[in-house]
Motif scaffolding. Sequence first.
Motif, PDB file in Angstrom:
ATOM      1  N   UNK A 117       0.825  -1.204   0.000  1.00 27.03           N
ATOM      2  CA  UNK A 117       0.000   0.000   0.000  1.00 27.03           C
ATOM      3  C   UNK A 117       0.866   1.264   0.000  1.00 27.03           C
ATOM      4  N   UNK A 118       1.976   1.235   0.730  1.00 29.45           N
ATOM      5  CA  UNK A 118       2.883   2.389   0.737  1.00 29.45           C
ATOM      6  C   UNK A 118       3.516   2.590  -0.634  1.00 29.45           C
ATOM      7  N   UNK A 119       3.827   1.494  -1.325  1.00 28.17           N
ATOM      8  CA  UNK A 119       4.381   1.599  -2.678  1.00 28.17           C
ATOM      9  C   UNK A 119       3.352   2.192  -3.631  1.00 28.17           C
ATOM     10  N   UNK A 120       2.097   1.776  -3.503  1.00 29.31           N
ATOM     11  CA  UNK A 120       1.027   2.333  -4.342  1.00 29.31           C
ATOM     12  C   UNK A 120       0.850   3.816  -4.047  1.00 29.31           C
ATOM     13  N   UNK A 121       0.896   4.199  -2.771  1.00 29.90           N
ATOM     14  CA  UNK A 121       0.757   5.615  -2.401  1.00 29.90           C
ATOM     15  C   UNK A 121       1.891   6.441  -2.990  1.00 29.90           C
ATOM     16  N   UNK A 122       3.092   5.885  -3.028  1.00 30.81           N
ATOM     17  CA  UNK A 122       4.221   6.602  -3.633  1.00 30.81           C
ATOM     18  C   UNK A 122       3.985   6.819  -5.122  1.00 30.81           C
TER      19      UNK A 122
ATOM     20  N   UNK B  30      -4.324   2.577   6.912  1.00 29.60           N
ATOM     21  CA  UNK B  30      -3.313   3.442   7.520  1.00 29.60           C
ATOM     22  C   UNK B  30      -2.543   4.281   6.508  1.00 29.60           C
ATOM     23  N   UNK B  31      -2.822   4.117   5.222  1.00 27.13           N
ATOM     24  CA  UNK B  31      -2.066   4.801   4.169  1.00 27.13           C
ATOM     25  C   UNK B  31      -3.042   5.531   3.256  1.00 27.13           C
ATOM     26  N   UNK B  32      -2.725   6.793   2.948  1.00 25.49           N
ATOM     27  CA  UNK B  32      -3.554   7.523   1.987  1.00 25.49           C
ATOM     28  C   UNK B  32      -2.672   8.443   1.159  1.00 25.49           C
ATOM     29  N   UNK B  33      -3.206   8.803  -0.001  1.00 27.65           N
ATOM     30  CA  UNK B  33      -2.530   9.739  -0.897  1.00 27.65           C
ATOM     31  C   UNK B  33      -3.597  10.630  -1.509  1.00 27.65           C
ATOM     32  N   UNK B  34      -3.230  11.862  -1.789  1.00 30.73           N
ATOM     33  CA  UNK B  34      -4.169  12.797  -2.408  1.00 30.73           C
ATOM     34  C   UNK B  34      -3.717  13.067  -3.833  1.00 30.73           C
ATOM     35  N   UNK B  35      -4.676  12.966  -4.766  1.00 32.80           N
ATOM     36  CA  UNK B  35      -4.372  13.246  -6.168  1.00 32.80           C
ATOM     37  C   UNK B  35      -5.258  14.390  -6.647  1.00 32.80           C
ATOM     38  N   UNK B  36      -4.829  15.024  -7.725  1.00 30.82           N
ATOM     39  CA  UNK B  36      -5.631  16.071  -8.362  1.00 30.82           C
ATOM     40  C   UNK B  36      -6.488  15.422  -9.438  1.00 30.82           C
ATOM     41  N   UNK B  37      -7.759  15.748  -9.436  1.00 31.02           N
ATOM     42  CA  UNK B  37      -8.675  15.300 -10.480  1.00 31.02           C
ATOM     43  C   UNK B  37      -9.159  16.543 -11.209  1.00 31.02           C
ATOM     44  N   UNK B  38      -8.863  16.577 -12.514  1.00 29.81           N
ATOM     45  CA  UNK B  38      -9.275  17.693 -13.353  1.00 29.81           C
ATOM     46  C   UNK B  38     -10.489  17.232 -14.142  1.00 29.81           C
ATOM     47  N   UNK B  39     -11.593  17.926 -13.993  1.00 29.67           N
ATOM     48  CA  UNK B  39     -12.790  17.635 -14.756  1.00 29.67           C
ATOM     49  C   UNK B  39     -12.933  18.777 -15.761  1.00 29.67           C
ATOM     50  N   UNK B  40     -12.798  18.438 -17.043  1.00 30.98           N
ATOM     51  CA  UNK B  40     -12.850  19.452 -18.100  1.00 30.98           C
ATOM     52  C   UNK B  40     -13.961  19.115 -19.087  1.00 30.98           C
ATOM     53  N   UNK B  41     -14.392  20.146 -19.814  1.00 26.56           N
ATOM     54  CA  UNK B  41     -15.451  19.967 -20.798  1.00 26.56           C
ATOM     55  C   UNK B  41     -14.914  19.203 -22.010  1.00 26.56           C
TER      56      UNK B  41
ATOM     57  N   UNK C  73      -9.274  17.858  -5.176  1.00 28.73           N
ATOM     58  CA  UNK C  73      -8.326  17.003  -4.466  1.00 28.73           C
ATOM     59  C   UNK C  73      -9.108  15.790  -3.975  1.00 28.73           C
ATOM     60  N   UNK C  74      -8.660  14.610  -4.396  1.00 25.11           N
ATOM     61  CA  UNK C  74      -9.355  13.374  -4.040  1.00 25.11           C
ATOM     62  C   UNK C  74      -8.386  12.483  -3.279  1.00 25.11           C
ATOM     63  N   UNK C  75      -8.847  11.979  -2.152  1.00 27.56           N
ATOM     64  CA  UNK C  75      -8.027  11.100  -1.332  1.00 27.56           C
ATOM     65  C   UNK C  75      -8.215   9.650  -1.777  1.00 27.56           C
ATOM     66  N   UNK C  76      -7.095   8.950  -1.929  1.00 28.38           N
ATOM     67  CA  UNK C  76      -7.097   7.531  -2.270  1.00 28.38           C
ATOM     68  C   UNK C  76      -6.518   6.793  -1.065  1.00 28.38           C
ATOM     69  N   UNK C  77      -7.239   5.760  -0.575  1.00 34.02           N
ATOM     70  CA  UNK C  77      -6.782   5.007   0.601  1.00 34.02           C
ATOM     71  C   UNK C  77      -6.566   3.543   0.224  1.00 34.02           C
ATOM     72  N   UNK C  78      -5.331   3.192  -0.200  1.00 34.37           N
ATOM     73  CA  UNK C  78      -5.056   1.792  -0.541  1.00 34.37           C
ATOM     74  C   UNK C  78      -4.966   0.886   0.685  1.00 34.37           C
TER      75      UNK C  78
END
Length: 151
Positions: free
Chosen positions: A67-72, A138-149, A130-135
């Motif tokens: 999970x830590x590797x995925x978060x990285x 105890x581990x989470x990562x935040x990614x940017x989600x761009x929603x465009x037309x 900003x969307x949180x991903x929790x694999x």
Amino acid sequence: MSTELLLVEDVAGLGNQGDVVKVADGYARNFLIPKGKAEVMTEASRRRMAKLKAERERRLKEYLDAAKAVAAKLSKVSVTLRMKTVDGEALYGSVSAAMIADEIKAQGVEGIEPAMVSLDGNIKQLGTFDVEIKPHPEVSATIKVWVVAED
């Protein structure tokens, strides 16, 4: 009377594999032992319990490390979703956790399921989120989600 047992597998409402529990004699004799869910505590079962706990801890550590590797990997990911719009701002439909998980997988990050994507409801407008991903719990990562037309 009660019997002390070692659980050989998880039993709902009683305990997890490797736990030592005390249960009624009849429950042990008529259900847990014949079904192979538990065994009577002996010196051999105590050694087995130690082995089961060590194995479980090893598996949990591997799961946490993965999970830590995925978060990285997620720290380097941003997602852009092209969506149809109504009146140029509101989306025709919405962006779901499954759509975000699919886009992350398309970028080469394996092991992401929609349940790992933390959204407070679906995204229903254009913008950057900003969307949180929790694999792992105890581990989470935040990614940017761009929603465009969509063009």
